[in-house]
Design a protein around this motif. Structure first.
Motif, mmCIF file in Angstrom:
data_model
loop_
_atom_site.group_PDB
_atom_site.id
_atom_site.type_symbol
_atom_site.label_atom_id
_atom_site.label_comp_id
_atom_site.label_asym_id
_atom_site.label_seq_id
_atom_site.Cartn_x
_atom_site.Cartn_y
_atom_site.Cartn_z
ATOM 1 N N VAL A 98 100.450 10.091 -3.569
ATOM 2 C CA VAL A 98 99.584 11.340 -3.398
ATOM 3 C C VAL A 98 100.117 12.508 -3.003
ATOM 4 O O VAL A 98 99.737 13.840 -3.003
ATOM 5 C CB VAL A 98 97.929 11.148 -2.738
ATOM 6 N N ALA A 99 101.480 11.855 -1.840
ATOM 7 C CA ALA A 99 102.118 13.071 -1.394
ATOM 8 C C ALA A 99 103.352 13.474 -2.158
ATOM 9 O O ALA A 99 103.613 14.414 -1.962
ATOM 10 C CB ALA A 99 103.032 11.923 -0.302
ATOM 11 N N ILE A 100 103.139 13.346 -3.672
ATOM 12 C CA ILE A 100 104.196 14.476 -4.603
ATOM 13 C C ILE A 100 102.944 14.974 -4.837
ATOM 14 O O ILE A 100 102.167 14.908 -6.144
ATOM 15 C CB ILE A 100 104.969 12.964 -5.686
ATOM 16 N N GLU A 115 112.354 26.332 2.696
ATOM 17 C CA GLU A 115 112.480 26.585 4.020
ATOM 18 C C GLU A 115 110.666 27.246 4.690
ATOM 19 O O GLU A 115 110.760 27.516 5.751
ATOM 20 C CB GLU A 115 113.762 26.745 4.164
ATOM 21 N N SER A 116 110.552 27.950 4.036
ATOM 22 C CA SER A 116 110.005 29.233 4.062
ATOM 23 C C SER A 116 108.662 28.809 3.956
ATOM 24 O O SER A 116 107.396 29.047 4.442
ATOM 25 C CB SER A 116 109.988 30.625 3.021
ATOM 26 N N THR A 117 108.038 27.289 3.376
ATOM 27 C CA THR A 117 106.299 26.408 3.690
ATOM 28 C C THR A 117 106.298 27.284 2.385
ATOM 29 O O THR A 117 104.916 27.108 2.513
ATOM 30 C CB THR A 117 105.873 26.580 4.719
ATOM 31 N N LEU A 118 106.580 28.979 1.183
ATOM 32 C CA LEU A 118 105.905 28.889 0.606
ATOM 33 C C LEU A 118 105.375 27.681 -0.791
ATOM 34 O O LEU A 118 104.660 28.100 -1.334
ATOM 35 C CB LEU A 118 106.496 29.653 -0.650
ATOM 36 N N THR A 119 105.701 26.440 -0.998
ATOM 37 C CA THR A 119 106.136 25.464 -1.601
ATOM 38 C C THR A 119 106.418 24.274 -0.869
ATOM 39 O O THR A 119 106.872 23.906 -0.205
ATOM 40 C CB THR A 119 106.988 25.408 -3.026
ATOM 41 N N PRO A 120 105.732 23.115 -1.299
ATOM 42 C CA PRO A 120 106.082 21.731 -0.903
ATOM 43 C C PRO A 120 107.232 20.694 -1.502
ATOM 44 O O PRO A 120 107.488 21.501 -2.216
ATOM 45 C CB PRO A 120 105.227 20.739 -1.381
ATOM 46 N N TYR A 121 107.675 20.226 -0.732
ATOM 47 C CA TYR A 121 108.839 19.974 -1.279
ATOM 48 C C TYR A 121 108.698 18.997 -2.014
ATOM 49 O O TYR A 121 107.757 18.055 -1.517
ATOM 50 C CB TYR A 121 109.109 18.512 0.320
ATOM 51 N N PRO A 122 109.359 19.270 -3.173
ATOM 52 C CA PRO A 122 109.019 17.979 -4.511
ATOM 53 C C PRO A 122 108.995 16.773 -4.341
ATOM 54 O O PRO A 122 108.878 16.207 -5.139
ATOM 55 C CB PRO A 122 109.887 18.512 -5.418
ATOM 56 N N LYS A 181 116.247 13.972 7.927
ATOM 57 C CA LYS A 181 115.414 14.210 8.029
ATOM 58 C C LYS A 181 114.218 14.625 8.923
ATOM 59 O O LYS A 181 113.824 14.610 9.334
ATOM 60 C CB LYS A 181 114.990 12.638 8.167
ATOM 61 N N PHE A 182 113.674 14.991 8.141
ATOM 62 C CA PHE A 182 112.386 16.319 8.530
ATOM 63 C C PHE A 182 111.069 16.073 8.243
ATOM 64 O O PHE A 182 110.887 15.642 7.119
ATOM 65 C CB PHE A 182 112.806 17.980 8.449
ATOM 66 N N PRO A 183 110.248 15.932 9.335
ATOM 67 C CA PRO A 183 108.872 15.259 8.938
ATOM 68 C C PRO A 183 107.963 16.465 8.079
ATOM 69 O O PRO A 183 108.255 17.804 8.076
ATOM 70 C CB PRO A 183 108.225 15.264 10.531
ATOM 71 N N LEU A 184 107.202 16.269 6.970
ATOM 72 C CA LEU A 184 106.469 17.366 6.510
ATOM 73 C C LEU A 184 104.580 16.963 6.967
ATOM 74 O O LEU A 184 104.558 15.855 7.317
ATOM 75 C CB LEU A 184 106.526 16.615 4.940
ATOM 76 N N ASP A 185 104.449 18.001 6.568
ATOM 77 C CA ASP A 185 102.634 17.833 6.138
ATOM 78 C C ASP A 185 102.023 17.329 5.802
ATOM 79 O O ASP A 185 102.270 16.959 4.974
ATOM 80 C CB ASP A 185 101.555 19.018 7.131
ATOM 81 N N GLU A 186 100.574 17.764 5.868
ATOM 82 C CA GLU A 186 99.692 16.194 4.759
ATOM 83 C C GLU A 186 99.646 17.022 3.496
ATOM 84 O O GLU A 186 99.447 16.493 2.373
ATOM 85 C CB GLU A 186 98.565 16.584 5.146
ATOM 86 N N GLN A 187 100.035 18.102 2.882
ATOM 87 C CA GLN A 187 100.518 18.399 2.329
ATOM 88 C C GLN A 187 101.434 19.323 1.041
ATOM 89 O O GLN A 187 102.914 18.917 0.087
ATOM 90 C CB GLN A 187 100.099 20.725 2.220
#
Length: 342
Positions: free
Chosen positions: A311-313, A40-47, A75-81
């Protein structure tokens, strides 16, 4: 969102609820609260991203609850990372606060989020599997369909009784393999199950870490399916094996499949990618998968889809990107990679 509430975790806690978060996009996987806070704090990517999104099930209940927990499927969008797009999370939380305040449980909450753009409905298999998991985790009885499934796998019903099995009953059975003789009965019946039972059951078992004995059976059946060129049987066994604790057996199965001509089939490649992604942290195995995908002509855009998925994982991203610099690529794989940037 108020200054006091900046995350979903804080919103749920401020509402006086107990809660749990699960990934429901790939394999149904519990996310511990520390991990969820870092996401949630965007410290880590969604696994476990899926198609550029985080698909979540948030289970929550008030401290005096006597009823089953409430569940949000989000369902939430993720960025390129693969990091959470916080603005979308904030938008959802604001909508919740505006519609419900902090009274997110109880009758007054029913239906008020039906048109929320971040709420989604999982497919029937995922819903059945999550319901079975939830009932088990909160020590509630299984659904009304469970007993019939249990009788079927015990061999106590007529041969054609499979036609009356419910998907929810199969899910409840899969998530209660440690009850009674369920695991023993599954081991005895699995190889001879009719496909209309085996296919939906494998969709449940891909969320369940089966015991070693069952994993060994699934591995042997994968090899038999390869020899007999039984595509549907192979995919069922692979799905059922994918969550096994016996990861060595899964890796052996993946290697055997990649060495077989059935690995040229789009459905096999997609099953390997979508269910067995952990196997592809090994560079040579990943290389073979991507090369097979590049050579596939059955499905337009298959290579692009598989590359984008892997590549998204986060755990696989560096391995996938390193393929871009590999020198010993086939001409077909090189062209496929080139098209990614054209």
């Amino acid at each position: 969102m108020t200054a006091q509430i900046s995350t979903l975790g804080e919103l749920l806690s401020a509402a006086g609820t107990q809660w749990r978060a699960y990934d429901i996009g790939r394999r149904i996987t519990k996310l511990d609260k520390k991990q969820f806070a870092q996401i949630e704090s965007t410290l880590t990517p969604y696994p476990y991203p899926l198609a550029g999104h985080a698909l979540l099930a948030i289970q929550f209940w008030d401290n005096n609850a006597t009823l089953d927990p409430y569940v949000w499927f989000l369902k939430f969008p993720l960025d390129e990372q693969s990091k959470l797009v916080a603005a979308s999370r904030d938008h959802f939380a604001n909508m919740v606060v505006e519609a419900l305040g902090t009274e997110i449980t109880g009758e007054q909450a029913q239906g008020k989020l039906d048109n929320n753009p971040y709420v989604f409905t999982p497919n029937a298999n995922k819903l059945a599997a999550f319901n079975a998991l939830l009932k088990r985790e909160i020590n509630r009885p299984a659904s009304q369909y469970y007993e019939y499934a249990e009788l079927y796998f015990a061999g106590n019903l007529p041969e054609d009784a499979w036609q009356n099995l419910a998907v929810q009953g199969l899910a409840d059975f899969a998530f209660r393999l440690d009850h009674g003789k369920n695991a023993e009965h599954l081991n005895a019946s699995w190889s001879s199950l009719p496909m209309p039972v085996k296919q939906p059951l494998s969709a449940m078992l891909e969320h369940v870490a089966g015991n070693t004995q069952f994993s060994e059976l699934l591995y042997k059946d994968c090899i038999t399916a390869l020899k007999n060129k039984q595509l549907d049987v192979l995919i069922c066994n692979l799905r059922a094996l994918s969550a096994s604790k016996a990861q060595g057996l899964l890796l052996q199965a993946v290697d055997q499949i990649l060495a077989d001509e059935l690995a040229n089939e789009a459905d096999v490649l997609l099953t390997l990618t979508g269910r067995c992604w952990s196997a592809f942290s090994e560079q040579s195995r990943l290389f073979i998968l991507l090369d097979k995908a590049a050579h596939n002509t059955q499905v337009d855009g298959l290579f692009t889809s598989i590359f984008a998925d892997l590549v998204a994982i986060p755990s696989l991203r560096p391995h996938v990107l390193s393929i871009l610099r590999a020198e010993n690529r086939s001409e077909t794989l090189s062209r496929a990679i080139g098209r990614l940037f054209s």
